[in-house]
Scaffold this active site. Structure first.
Site, PDB file in Angstrom:
ATOM      1  N   CYS A   2       0.848  -1.193   0.000  1.00 29.06           N
ATOM      2  CA  CYS A   2       0.000   0.000   0.000  1.00 29.06           C
ATOM      3  C   CYS A   2       0.883   1.242   0.000  1.00 29.06           C
ATOM      4  O   CYS A   2       2.086   1.172   0.180  1.00 29.06           O
ATOM      5  CB  CYS A   2      -0.916  -0.005   1.212  1.00 29.06           C
ATOM      6  SG  CYS A   2      -1.819  -1.542   1.455  1.00 29.06           S
ATOM      7  N   ARG A  27       1.876   0.951  -7.116  1.00 24.72           N
ATOM      8  CA  ARG A  27       2.082  -0.064  -6.083  1.00 24.72           C
ATOM      9  C   ARG A  27       0.898  -1.015  -5.974  1.00 24.72           C
ATOM     10  O   ARG A  27       1.020  -2.092  -5.403  1.00 24.72           O
ATOM     11  CB  ARG A  27       2.315   0.621  -4.726  1.00 24.72           C
ATOM     12  CG  ARG A  27       3.603   1.410  -4.652  1.00 24.72           C
ATOM     13  CD  ARG A  27       3.697   2.216  -3.381  1.00 24.72           C
ATOM     14  NE  ARG A  27       3.863   1.376  -2.210  1.00 24.72           N
ATOM     15  CZ  ARG A  27       5.024   1.077  -1.653  1.00 24.72           C
ATOM     16  NH1 ARG A  27       6.139   1.531  -2.189  1.00 24.72           N
ATOM     17  NH2 ARG A  27       5.098   0.321  -0.585  1.00 24.72           N
ATOM     18  N   TRP A  76      -4.436  -1.847  -0.291  1.00 22.56           N
ATOM     19  CA  TRP A  76      -4.648  -3.128  -0.958  1.00 22.56           C
ATOM     20  C   TRP A  76      -5.216  -4.069   0.092  1.00 22.56           C
ATOM     21  O   TRP A  76      -4.587  -4.332   1.098  1.00 22.56           O
ATOM     22  CB  TRP A  76      -3.321  -3.660  -1.504  1.00 22.56           C
ATOM     23  CG  TRP A  76      -3.488  -4.765  -2.492  1.00 22.56           C
ATOM     24  CD1 TRP A  76      -3.272  -6.092  -2.285  1.00 22.56           C
ATOM     25  CD2 TRP A  76      -3.910  -4.635  -3.846  1.00 22.56           C
ATOM     26  NE1 TRP A  76      -3.523  -6.795  -3.423  1.00 22.56           N
ATOM     27  CE2 TRP A  76      -3.915  -5.928  -4.403  1.00 22.56           C
ATOM     28  CE3 TRP A  76      -4.286  -3.553  -4.645  1.00 22.56           C
ATOM     29  CZ2 TRP A  76      -4.285  -6.166  -5.726  1.00 22.56           C
ATOM     30  CZ3 TRP A  76      -4.650  -3.796  -5.955  1.00 22.56           C
ATOM     31  CH2 TRP A  76      -4.648  -5.089  -6.476  1.00 22.56           C
ATOM     32  N   ASN A 102       0.511   0.445   6.819  1.00 23.81           N
ATOM     33  CA  ASN A 102       0.942  -0.632   5.933  1.00 23.81           C
ATOM     34  C   ASN A 102       1.470  -1.766   6.785  1.00 23.81           C
ATOM     35  O   ASN A 102       2.137  -1.523   7.798  1.00 23.81           O
ATOM     36  CB  ASN A 102       2.068  -0.165   5.002  1.00 23.81           C
ATOM     37  CG  ASN A 102       1.584   0.745   3.897  1.00 23.81           C
ATOM     38  OD1 ASN A 102       0.390   0.954   3.723  1.00 23.81           O
ATOM     39  ND2 ASN A 102       2.520   1.293   3.141  1.00 23.81           N
ATOM     40  N   GLY A 103       1.217  -3.000   6.366  1.00 20.64           N
ATOM     41  CA  GLY A 103       1.721  -4.147   7.099  1.00 20.64           C
ATOM     42  C   GLY A 103       0.602  -5.009   7.636  1.00 20.64           C
ATOM     43  O   GLY A 103      -0.564  -4.882   7.235  1.00 20.64           O
ATOM     44  N   GLU A 484      10.384 -16.498 -16.795  1.00 20.62           N
ATOM     45  CA  GLU A 484      10.096 -15.060 -16.737  1.00 20.62           C
ATOM     46  C   GLU A 484       9.137 -14.646 -17.848  1.00 20.62           C
ATOM     47  O   GLU A 484       8.230 -13.843 -17.629  1.00 20.62           O
ATOM     48  CB  GLU A 484      11.401 -14.263 -16.824  1.00 20.62           C
ATOM     49  CG  GLU A 484      11.228 -12.752 -16.839  1.00 20.62           C
ATOM     50  CD  GLU A 484      10.579 -12.187 -15.586  1.00 20.62           C
ATOM     51  OE1 GLU A 484      10.210 -10.997 -15.607  1.00 20.62           O
ATOM     52  OE2 GLU A 484      10.438 -12.924 -14.579  1.00 20.62           O
ATOM     53  N   LYS A 488       5.503 -12.864 -17.137  1.00 19.46           N
ATOM     54  CA  LYS A 488       5.105 -11.571 -17.701  1.00 19.46           C
ATOM     55  C   LYS A 488       3.744 -11.671 -18.374  1.00 19.46           C
ATOM     56  O   LYS A 488       2.894 -10.800 -18.224  1.00 19.46           O
ATOM     57  CB  LYS A 488       6.146 -11.099 -18.730  1.00 19.46           C
ATOM     58  CG  LYS A 488       7.375 -10.501 -18.145  1.00 19.46           C
ATOM     59  CD  LYS A 488       7.076  -9.168 -17.492  1.00 19.46           C
ATOM     60  CE  LYS A 488       7.931  -8.935 -16.278  1.00 19.46           C
ATOM     61  NZ  LYS A 488       7.775  -9.816 -15.149  1.00 19.46           N
ATOM     62  N   GLU A 491       1.001 -12.037 -15.733  1.00 13.69           N
ATOM     63  CA  GLU A 491       0.830 -10.841 -14.905  1.00 13.69           C
ATOM     64  C   GLU A 491      -0.060  -9.795 -15.568  1.00 13.69           C
ATOM     65  O   GLU A 491      -0.931  -9.217 -14.913  1.00 13.69           O
ATOM     66  CB  GLU A 491       2.195 -10.199 -14.617  1.00 13.69           C
ATOM     67  CG  GLU A 491       3.008 -10.879 -13.551  1.00 13.69           C
ATOM     68  CD  GLU A 491       4.338 -10.185 -13.327  1.00 13.69           C
ATOM     69  OE1 GLU A 491       4.714  -9.995 -12.159  1.00 13.69           O
ATOM     70  OE2 GLU A 491       5.005  -9.825 -14.312  1.00 13.69           O
ATOM     71  N   HIS A 507       7.243 -36.539 -19.989  1.00 13.84           N
ATOM     72  CA  HIS A 507       6.951 -37.101 -18.674  1.00 13.84           C
ATOM     73  C   HIS A 507       5.600 -36.636 -18.132  1.00 13.84           C
ATOM     74  O   HIS A 507       5.390 -36.635 -16.921  1.00 13.84           O
ATOM     75  CB  HIS A 507       8.077 -36.759 -17.694  1.00 13.84           C
ATOM     76  CG  HIS A 507       9.389 -37.347 -18.062  1.00 13.84           C
ATOM     77  ND1 HIS A 507       9.680 -38.682 -17.929  1.00 13.84           N
ATOM     78  CD2 HIS A 507      10.500 -36.790 -18.619  1.00 13.84           C
ATOM     79  CE1 HIS A 507      10.899 -38.924 -18.356  1.00 13.84           C
ATOM     80  NE2 HIS A 507      11.428 -37.778 -18.785  1.00 13.84           N
ATOM     81  N   LYS A 607       3.478  -3.605  -6.536  1.00 16.90           N
ATOM     82  CA  LYS A 607       4.879  -3.477  -6.926  1.00 16.90           C
ATOM     83  C   LYS A 607       5.813  -4.006  -5.846  1.00 16.90           C
ATOM     84  O   LYS A 607       6.760  -4.713  -6.125  1.00 16.90           O
ATOM     85  CB  LYS A 607       5.198  -2.009  -7.222  1.00 16.90           C
ATOM     86  CG  LYS A 607       6.605  -1.782  -7.750  1.00 16.90           C
ATOM     87  CD  LYS A 607       6.795  -2.433  -9.100  1.00 16.90           C
ATOM     88  CE  LYS A 607       8.157  -2.149  -9.678  1.00 16.90           C
ATOM     89  NZ  LYS A 607       8.391  -2.935 -10.905  1.00 16.90           N
TER      90      LYS A 607
END
Length: 612
Positions: A2, A27, A76, A102-103, A484, A488, A491, A507, A607
């Site tokens: 946040c 964020r 958030w 935050n937290g 990666e 992407k 996301e 397999h 973020k």
């Protein structure tokens, strides 16, 4: 995760708060709010679910709120659904105290039940409101806001970054921090508090980073910092040296596209100061040959894209150092009873330097005697301050939630560190050392040249964007790079995607291939190219449509099998993922663009993840 902003000074606070929150939108958040205190109107709190624009329209860009002291927040949702009531700021029962947080408060239920027994009425489902109500309880006991904050912090458990204002203190903003970032900003027209330097860079470059357990009292003219026993602390000032325009789009349609295009220059900034006369020079990381030989095991610890940097680096480092390298998800590391001792080198990678899982893993490694090296982008971040050694990527601010240039700079910096350590160990032949250094020097120019012609990727994205599922396959470094590329795509386009080591297809995962399935075949790793082609033939035989990525040397061979081919320039095999990942980033970007997705702020993502 946040965003927090606070201001106390000589101008109207609300517009400052809204501007700071807007600069932290990247964020991730699902509600926003502000609290402003004035002499005539007292404490004014406005908050709303949804985008920041909803809040801004509600208060007419801040014009409706009077006062030069205030706090703001983008939330958030963690405890309680995203709605107006659960949005921050939270206010104590008597309306005198407002705070943003935050937290995670881990023992909030215990405290909430205790306060409810005393008759306190709660209005939200959040853990954060517990702090506001507990503050009021202690403030009523001691009638000192600073003392009340100290008592409150001794009772709560978990992580927090707090911004607090009280109706009885018209000229003071209080901040506190533990395991969640907070920055103090020293300005000419007042002083600032923020969870991210981007929120205040427009107003000041003079900042200090709060440490765990510290409490700060901000007024228009001063900032006083105290430890957890309320003993004054002298804070070191830092100058933020990047340009504010770096956090703006600069004419690009999205931050992500801008940051993809910035990668050649970002890599140049990362490597140029560390290459001198054909040698890798790491002034910030001084390990002797004896200390390096003493290392018997290496851990690379990270989350998300940084974890994929670690996966690429495992292949490269084991080749260069001839030492065992284990890549661990930070969220799993400290719960696995890891085999770390004083012969272990632990590399932690984090763009923000505040990723809570990574920070906790690093602390566990240090507790067990491991030597720690942090690879981070943000100067003065918590991980950077706590690691034994730190190397900065110097990538500049990255605003898009989906990382691109931070990934690329982490990757090339890890290559440099691996080469440096391999040289100390004598496990890299002189001719290979020279070849890799020369390839690193050419890398920005090669990437710049490739980025000047992205039409093929754009075309293939328009051709394949309507697939419901995609698979990335590759061997060795290509498999690591595919992880990666797949992330992407997931996301920002919300397409289901998986990456597989292509030798594993037979397999079990080959059963997922059916006529029309899109397979992104990664064949840039020369030593295994011929084996890889047989995997492409396998998926083609089962009806897959194949878009391939390879090097210019293998274009003709790949074109005989794949339906579409994208090529990147040839470079040293160790550096091939640095070039190969760029088309994958752009492919994800253009697919998301075709699908109308919110590219810079993908749903449900943030973020900087500062909760466990």
């Amino acid at each position: 995760m946040c965003g927090i902003i606070g201001y106390v000074g000589r101008q109207n606070a609300a517009p400052v708060l809204l501007d700071g929150l807007a600069r932290m939108e990247y964020r991730g958040y699902d509600s926003a709010g502000v609290a402003v205190r004035s002499e005539t109107r007292g404490l004014q709190v406005k908050k709303s679910k949804g985008r920041l624009q909803v809040l801004s329209d509600m208060i007419h860009g801040g014009a409706d709120l009077e006062g030069c002291l205030g706090i703001g927040h983008t939330r958030w949702a963690t405890h309680g659904e995203p709605n107006d009531i659960n949005a921050h700021p939270h206010v104590s029962e008597n309306g005198a105290i407002a705070l943003v947080h935050n937290g995670i408060i881990e023992n909030y239920l215990e405290i909430k039940e205790h306060l409810q027994k005393l008759g306190v009425v709660f209005t939200s489902d959040t853990d954060s409101e517990v702090v506001a109500q507990l503050l009021e309880y202690h403030y009523n006991e001691c009638h000192s806001m600073l003392e009340a904050v100290g008592r409150c912090l001794r009772r709560i458990e978990g992580s927090y970054a707090l911004g607090i204002i009280c109706a009885d203190y018209p000229n003071a903003l209080i901040a506190a921090r533990k395991d969640s970032p907070l920055i103090l900003g020293f300005g000419e027209d007042g002083n600032y508090l923020a969870s991210d330097v981007t929120a205040i860079i427009k107003h000041t470059r003079d900042v200090a980073y709060m440490d765990d357990g510290e409490i700060a009292v901000l007024t228009a003219d001063s900032i006083d910092v105290f430890d957890d026993e309320l003993v004054p602390v002298e804070k070191e000032h830092h100058q933020v040296d990047w340009d504010v325009s770096a956090a703006e789009k600069g004419g690009y349609p999205h931050f992500m596209f801008k940051e993809i295009m910035e990668q050649p220059e970002a890599i140049r900034k990362t490597v140029s100061p560390r290459l001198r006369d054909g040698r890798v020079v790491l002034d910030e990381f001084q390990m002797t040959a004896e200390e390096t030989r003493d290392i018997s095991r290496i851990f690379i610890i990270a989350c998300g894209s940084s974890y994929h940097v670690g996966m690429v680096s495992k292949y490269n480092w084991e080749r260069l150092l001839r030492r065992p390298v284990e890549v661990c998800l930070a969220s799993e590391f400290r719960y696995s009873d890891p085999l770390v001792d004083d012969h272990t080198l632990v590399i932690v990678i984090s763009q923000s330097g505040e990723t809570l899982d990574t920070m906790a893993a690093m602390r566990e490694a240090k507790r067990r005697g491991g030597k720690t090296l942090a690879i981070v982008n943000v100067v003065g971040s918590s991980i950077a301050r706590e690691a034994d050694h730190v190397l900065y990527t110097w990538a500049g601010p990255e605003i898009a939630v989906a990382t691109t240039k931070a990934y690329s700079t982490q990757l090339v910096l890890m290559d440099l560190v691996g080469l440096y350590l391999g040289d100390l160990l004598g496990t890299v032949a002189p001719e290979e050392y020279r070849a890799i250094v020369e390839a690193v020097e050419r890398l920005p120019e090669q990437m710049q040249g490739w980025l000047a012609h992205v039409e093929d990727v754009q075309y293939f994205a328009s051709r394949y964007f309507n697939h419901a599922s995609m698979f990335f396959i590759g061997r060795n470094l290509d498999y690591a790079m595919g992880l990666e590329g797949s992330l992407k795509l997931k996301e920002i386009s919300y397409i289901h995607s998986e990456a597989y080591a292509s030798g594993e297809l037979k397999h079990g995962t080959i059963s997922l291939i059916e006529p029309g399935t899109l397979v992104v075949a990664l064949g840039t790793y020369g030593p295994l190219f011929d084996k890889f082609i047989s995997n492409v033939v396998e998926v083609k035989a089962r009806g897959a449509e194949v878009m391939a990525l390879t090097t210019e040397d293998f274009r003709e061979k790949m074109g005989k099998t794949a339906d579409a081919v994208v090529t990147v320039p040839n470079t040293h095999p160790i550096l091939q993922p640095s070039l190969g990942v760029v088309p994958l980033q752009l492919f994800a970007y253009y697919v998301a663009l075709q699908r109308g997705c919110d590219i810079d702020k993908p749903r449900n993502l943030a973020k900087s993840v500062t909760v466990e």
